[in-house]
Design a protein around this motif. Structure first.
Motif, PDB file in Angstrom:
ATOM      1  N   LYS A 562       0.850  -1.179   0.000  1.00 24.60           N
ATOM      2  CA  LYS A 562       0.000   0.000   0.000  1.00 24.60           C
ATOM      3  C   LYS A 562       0.889   1.233   0.000  1.00 24.60           C
ATOM      4  CE  LYS A 562      -3.721   2.242   2.590  1.00 24.60           C
ATOM      5  NZ  LYS A 562      -4.566   2.169   3.803  1.00 24.60           N
ATOM      6  N   GLY A 580      -2.215   5.691  -1.081  1.00 27.43           N
ATOM      7  CA  GLY A 580      -3.243   4.732  -0.696  1.00 27.43           C
ATOM      8  C   GLY A 580      -3.535   3.678  -1.745  1.00 27.43           C
ATOM      9  N   GLU A 581      -2.794   3.647  -2.862  1.00 28.09           N
ATOM     10  CA  GLU A 581      -3.046   2.675  -3.920  1.00 28.09           C
ATOM     11  C   GLU A 581      -2.499   1.306  -3.506  1.00 28.09           C
ATOM     12  OE1 GLU A 581      -2.287   2.067  -8.739  1.00 28.09           O
ATOM     13  OE2 GLU A 581      -1.402   3.764  -7.644  1.00 28.09           O
ATOM     14  N   LEU A 582      -3.203   0.247  -3.882  1.00 27.85           N
ATOM     15  CA  LEU A 582      -2.790  -1.133  -3.598  1.00 27.85           C
ATOM     16  C   LEU A 582      -2.145  -1.725  -4.838  1.00 27.85           C
ATOM     17  CD1 LEU A 582      -5.870  -2.470  -1.623  1.00 27.85           C
ATOM     18  CD2 LEU A 582      -3.683  -1.730  -0.705  1.00 27.85           C
TER      19      LEU A 582
END
Length: 623
Positions: A562, A580-582
């Protein structure tokens, strides 16, 4: 026809005693027979159950996969019916024990007690009549003796009375009177003995009549009734014995009908279809092998120009030969390897809003060596990487594991495997959601009724379930993306015809050195950039190769990450990301501060390790 033991067998007391004893022994023998039959049924049922259990499929074994065939499923149904068949034999043994063995055992004890009582009364009656007979005999002998003594006394008196030589003096001496008195007394004793004898005789006759006409017939009649009841009870037990067998026949017939139905459910064509589904690889059959004419160089004149031309012509041939071997080796990501970072990135921004950083950390400076040298180095080390990856793949297959994306499997098998994993993950998600709903209801109850428990005690478990659900959903999306990719490629391959081999040869006529001739410029920060046309040319060739063999090369994911800060990957080898990107992790940090990640099948690159939070998948990392 009626007969009475009391009148017909009045004198067979001993024989009746022997016969009734034999009757009890016969009941005991029949009880023993039924008991042994019950033990045989139990042993048979146990052996049948063990046989059925022995051939049942083992959990988590290869045998479970075999039962997708109709013949194997029919065999499993036969085993289940056989298990029910064994159960009926157990029911039979239980009924034999309950309704025959236990009942007859209790009846034998009652029969023995009743027989003992009757024969005890008979012996007592016989003893009484024998005592009466002895009294009669004693009185008779006494009467006989008294009669003889009276007769002797009378004879003595008569002798004295008839003797003429008896004098008056003898008479005076009372000898005569004494003899007469003695004879009279003996006659009186004999008369008393006679009366006593007659009394005992009358008494004996009366008792004897009662013994043989009343007591003994009554006792023997009871023995006859006891014997008839015994015989009737044995007959009822034999009837019950047959009914126990007949009772289980309908269920046994259903078991046999189930076996027949299982045999009729076998479908050979369906089984052969499952073979295709199990082992279909999805590959296209190989095309024709091109002719490699080595005699062309023999027809040329030996000169510098012809030598150079032969060198130029031989390279496409070698490239073509190398291209033919590519389906049997793993492809490496050329562009990402050439542009992978070599220097650690700067530390992450300290401000709470990393957006203040203009372009994020700068890509590391790379040595200004020609791209052709990097390409030659890559071509030189390719064999080593192939060997290492082949060794890793072989070990994974031997250990029963493989890449997480199942890229080691053929397309069809990979699709089935991914679909199975998606189904398992969905089941786990549903289970977690059910637990979450149950805990939520419990928390509501605690809130409404505080005396039943603390509502805050449920929160840690709810948070844990939410985290597990998020992770499972992330895994599900990951597997679904891989599944869509595989299904898309299978659909494209089914619609696309194989191109002629000459087209592929024409694309390989240009040497690698010529392709890299224009990629000799540096980026402003010192890293290499490539000519757009050259990059497009390499990518087009790589894309053609990816269409058929990308599943053999895609690196498996070893975890997820993350992003903590945004990063703009504007340089070669890096990938941009938002806060916040996975992303999926495919290569961990080797100590240089960079981690290799993947967004989807076509987007992967390096990001600063300090900009992300990594969650490794232990199983995938170990494999």
């Amino acid at each position: 026809m009626s007969c009475r033991w009391g009148t017909e067998l009045w004198d067979q007391f001993d024989n009746l005693e022997k016969h009734t004893h034999w009757g009890i022994e016969f009941v005991e023998k029949y009880t023993k027979f039924v008991k042994e039959r019950s033990e045989i049924e139990i042993s048979y049922a146990k052996q049948i159950r063990n046989l059925s259990k022995k051939y049942q499929p083992k959990k988590n074994s290869r045998e479970e996969d075999e039962y997708k065939y109709t013949s194997c499923r029919a065999f499993l149904m036969t085993l289940n019916e056989l298990n029910d068949y064994a159960g009926q034999h157990e029911v039979m043994a239980e009924d034999l024990t309950t309704h025959i063995i236990c009942e007859l055992t209790r009846y034998i004890q009652e029969l023995k007690a009743e027989r003992k009582s009757h024969f005890h009364d008979g012996r007592r009656a016989q003893q009484h009549i024998e005592n009466s007979w002895k009294q009669l005999e004693s009185s008779k002998r006494r009467f006989e003796r008294d009669c003889k003594e009276a007769d002797r006394a009378q004879q003595y008196f008569d002798k004295i009375d008839a003797d003429i030589n008896v004098t008056k003096a003898d008479v005076e001496k009372r000898c005569y009177l004494k003899a007469r008195h003695q004879a009279q007394m003996k006659h009186q004793v004999a008369e008393d003995s006679k009366n006593e004898y007659l009394t005992f005789l009358q008494k004996f006759n009366k008792e004897q009549n009662a013994h043989y006409h009343t007591l003994i017939p009554h006792i023997f009649q009871k023995l006859q009734e006891m014997e008839e009841k015994r015989i009737e009870r044995v007959g009822e037990s034999m009837k019950t014995y047959a009914e126990v067998d007949r009772k289980v026949l309908p269920i046994v017939g259903k078991c046999l009908d189930g076996m027949t139905k299982a045999a009729e459910s076998i479908e050979p064509k369906m089984d052969t279809k499952h073979v295709v589904e199990s082992y279909k690889s999805g590959f296209e059959p190989p095309g024709d092998v091109e002719v490699e004419d080595y005699s062309l160089s023999m027809r040329r004149t030996v000169s510098e120009s012809s030598y150079l031309n032969s060198q130029g012509e031989s390279k496409p041939s070698r490239s073509n030969s190398r291209g033919k071997l590519w389906p049997f080796i793993k492809r490496n990501k050329l562009m990402s390897l050439l542009a992978s970072p070599r220097q650690p990135p700067p530390p992450p921004p300290t401000s709470p809003s990393p957006a203040a950083v203009h372009n994020g950390p700068q890509s590391p400076q790379q040595p200004s060596e020609p791209l052709s040298h990097r390409l030659n180095e890559f071509m030189t080390s390719k064999h080593k990487m192939q060997c290492l990856r082949s060794l890793k793949r072989g070990l994974s297959l031997k250990l029963g594991s493989g890449p997480e994306d199942c890229s080691h499997l053929p397309p069809e098998q990979r699709r089935k495997k991914l679909q199975a994993k998606i189904n398992d993950i969905n089941k786990e998600i549903q289970k977690e959601m059910d637990q979450r709903d149950a805990l939520s209801k419990m928390k509501d109850v605690y809130i409404k009724n505080p005396h039943m428990g603390d509502a805050n005690s449920v929160d840690p478990r709810l948070e844990e379930i939410c985290q597990n659900t998020d992770k499972l959903q992330l895994d599900a999306r990951k597997y679904e993306a891989w599944l869509v990719e595989v299904e898309t490629r299978l659909a494209e391959k089914s619609d696309k015809h194989r191109p002629p081999s000459g087209l592929y040869n024409s694309q390989t006529t240009t040497t690698v050195n010529n392709n890299c001739a224009h990629v000799n410029r540096e980026s402003p920060d010192g890293s290499y950039t490539e000519d757009h046309s050259t990059e497009h040319h390499l990518k087009s060739r790589s894309t053609d190769f990816d269409d058929d063999f990308d599943y053999e090369d895609t690196l498996p994911t070893i975890g997820t990450c993350k992003s903590l800060y945004p990063f703009e990957g504007q340089n070669e080898g890096t990938i941009s990301m938002t806060e916040g990107e996975l992303l999926y992790v495919i290569e961990e940090d080797k100590g240089d501060g960079w981690t290799r990640v993947r967004r989807n099948e076509d987007e992967e690159g390096y990001v600063p390790t300090s900009y992300i939070k990594v969650f490794f998948d232990t199983n995938a990392k170990d494999s």
